[in-house]
Design a protein around this motif. Structure first.
Motif, PDB file in Angstrom:
ATOM      1  N   CYS A  58      -4.479  62.698 -41.973  1.00 60.04           N
ATOM      2  CA  CYS A  58      -4.795  62.289 -43.345  1.00 60.04           C
ATOM      3  C   CYS A  58      -4.027  63.179 -44.308  1.00 60.04           C
ATOM      4  CB  CYS A  58      -6.302  62.367 -43.603  1.00 60.04           C
ATOM      5  SG  CYS A  58      -6.974  64.022 -43.495  1.00 60.04           S
ATOM      6  N   PRO A  59      -3.804  62.678 -45.508  1.00 57.77           N
ATOM      7  CA  PRO A  59      -3.078  63.484 -46.504  1.00 57.77           C
ATOM      8  C   PRO A  59      -3.862  64.751 -46.851  1.00 57.77           C
ATOM      9  CG  PRO A  59      -3.327  61.206 -47.234  1.00 57.77           C
ATOM     10  CD  PRO A  59      -4.166  61.366 -46.012  1.00 57.77           C
ATOM     11  N   HIS A  60      -3.138  65.785 -47.202  1.00 59.53           N
ATOM     12  CA  HIS A  60      -3.752  67.051 -47.581  1.00 59.53           C
ATOM     13  C   HIS A  60      -3.483  67.313 -49.055  1.00 59.53           C
ATOM     14  CE1 HIS A  60      -4.358  68.041 -43.363  1.00 59.53           C
ATOM     15  NE2 HIS A  60      -3.111  67.664 -43.158  1.00 59.53           N
ATOM     16  N   ALA A  61      -4.514  67.730 -49.753  1.00 62.44           N
ATOM     17  CA  ALA A  61      -4.359  68.120 -51.153  1.00 62.44           C
ATOM     18  C   ALA A  61      -4.003  69.607 -51.202  1.00 62.44           C
ATOM     19  CB  ALA A  61      -5.654  67.873 -51.912  1.00 62.44           C
ATOM     20  N   HIS A  91     -10.515  80.564 -42.610  1.00 60.25           N
ATOM     21  CA  HIS A  91     -11.919  80.248 -42.434  1.00 60.25           C
ATOM     22  C   HIS A  91     -12.473  79.571 -43.699  1.00 60.25           C
ATOM     23  CE1 HIS A  91     -15.976  80.422 -40.964  1.00 60.25           C
ATOM     24  NE2 HIS A  91     -16.362  81.024 -42.079  1.00 60.25           N
ATOM     25  N   GLY A  92     -13.011  78.412 -43.489  1.00 57.00           N
ATOM     26  CA  GLY A  92     -13.594  77.685 -44.615  1.00 57.00           C
ATOM     27  C   GLY A  92     -12.592  76.885 -45.431  1.00 57.00           C
ATOM     28  N   SER A  93     -11.301  76.983 -45.117  1.00 54.59           N
ATOM     29  CA  SER A  93     -10.321  76.179 -45.877  1.00 54.59           C
ATOM     30  C   SER A  93      -9.757  75.101 -44.957  1.00 54.59           C
ATOM     31  CB  SER A  93      -9.215  77.072 -46.436  1.00 54.59           C
ATOM     32  OG  SER A  93      -8.462  77.622 -45.388  1.00 54.59           O
ATOM     33  N   LYS A  94     -10.551  74.102 -44.704  1.00 51.76           N
ATOM     34  CA  LYS A  94     -10.129  72.969 -43.866  1.00 51.76           C
ATOM     35  C   LYS A  94      -9.262  72.035 -44.698  1.00 51.76           C
ATOM     36  CE  LYS A  94     -12.756  74.241 -40.471  1.00 51.76           C
ATOM     37  NZ  LYS A  94     -12.189  75.187 -39.599  1.00 51.76           N
ATOM     38  N   PRO A  95      -8.386  71.287 -44.037  1.00 47.53           N
ATOM     39  CA  PRO A  95      -7.555  70.322 -44.777  1.00 47.53           C
ATOM     40  C   PRO A  95      -8.419  69.334 -45.556  1.00 47.53           C
ATOM     41  CG  PRO A  95      -6.838  70.499 -42.504  1.00 47.53           C
ATOM     42  CD  PRO A  95      -8.101  71.286 -42.620  1.00 47.53           C
ATOM     43  N   ALA A  96      -7.961  68.973 -46.735  1.00 47.81           N
ATOM     44  CA  ALA A  96      -8.721  68.052 -47.593  1.00 47.81           C
ATOM     45  C   ALA A  96      -8.654  66.637 -47.065  1.00 47.81           C
ATOM     46  CB  ALA A  96      -8.177  68.102 -49.007  1.00 47.81           C
TER      47      ALA A  96
END
Length: 176
Positions: free
Chosen positions: A38-41, A171-176
């Protein structure tokens, strides 16, 4: 803090040239499947957090390398510059294999052969320039095997710490 330049101007230019050559393979690199689903912001806060964490790790290892070279080995300017060049070019080039993926490197999609060849080729060229008769052209000098081993050890420790820091930074920054 040093009574001499950590690297001579020509050594800085050589470092930059070899590093740039090492990264030519990045556009050809493979990407992990989950990163293409999926696209990432853009998440500037996550990017800033990552750069701060990795920057701190790099700075700690820079200081450790300086101390090892100066206090541990009592290097003169030329020995320091040669050792620092080797350690800095190795860590700069090899860390790409860690930060190219969120996964651990051995569980990630393998790096594209172009990235492997350009990275390891540039690192090999750096080692050859430092250890061959061409070393004099760049102001490098022969190093003792214990000093070379210490720089290899610092490089390995840096890569291990960078891998651990990468997971902390992500950690905690998963792809949007």
């Amino acid at each position: 803090a040093l009574p001499f330049l950590p690297l001579l101007p020509l050594q800085i230019l050589l470092n930059n040239l070899l590093y740039d050559l090492s990264e030519i393979g990045i556009p050809f690199d493979s990407v992990d499947d989950e990163d293409t689903m999926c696209p990432h912001a853009w998440d500037m806060k996550a990017i800033l957090h990552f750069t701060i964490v990795m920057g701190i790790v790099s700075s700690v290892f820079d200081a450790a390398t300086f101390l090892i070279l100066l206090k541990g080995f009592g290097t003169d300017a030329a020995q320091f510059q040669t050792g620092w060049f080797l350690e800095s070019i190795a860590t700069q080039i090899l860390v790409i294999f860690l930060i190219r993926t969120r996964r651990t490197p051995w569980r990630a999609t393998p790096a594209h052969m172009a990235l492997v060849v350009t990275s390891l080729g540039a690192l090999g060229a750096a080692v050859l320039l430092v250890t061959s008769p061409l070393q004099q052209l760049f102001g490098f000098v022969p190093l003792s095997w214990p000093l070379i081993g210490a720089m290899a050890g610092v490089t390995a420790a840096y890569l291990a710490a960078a891998e651990a820091a990468k997971h902390f930074a992500l950690h905690g920054s998963k792809p949007a």
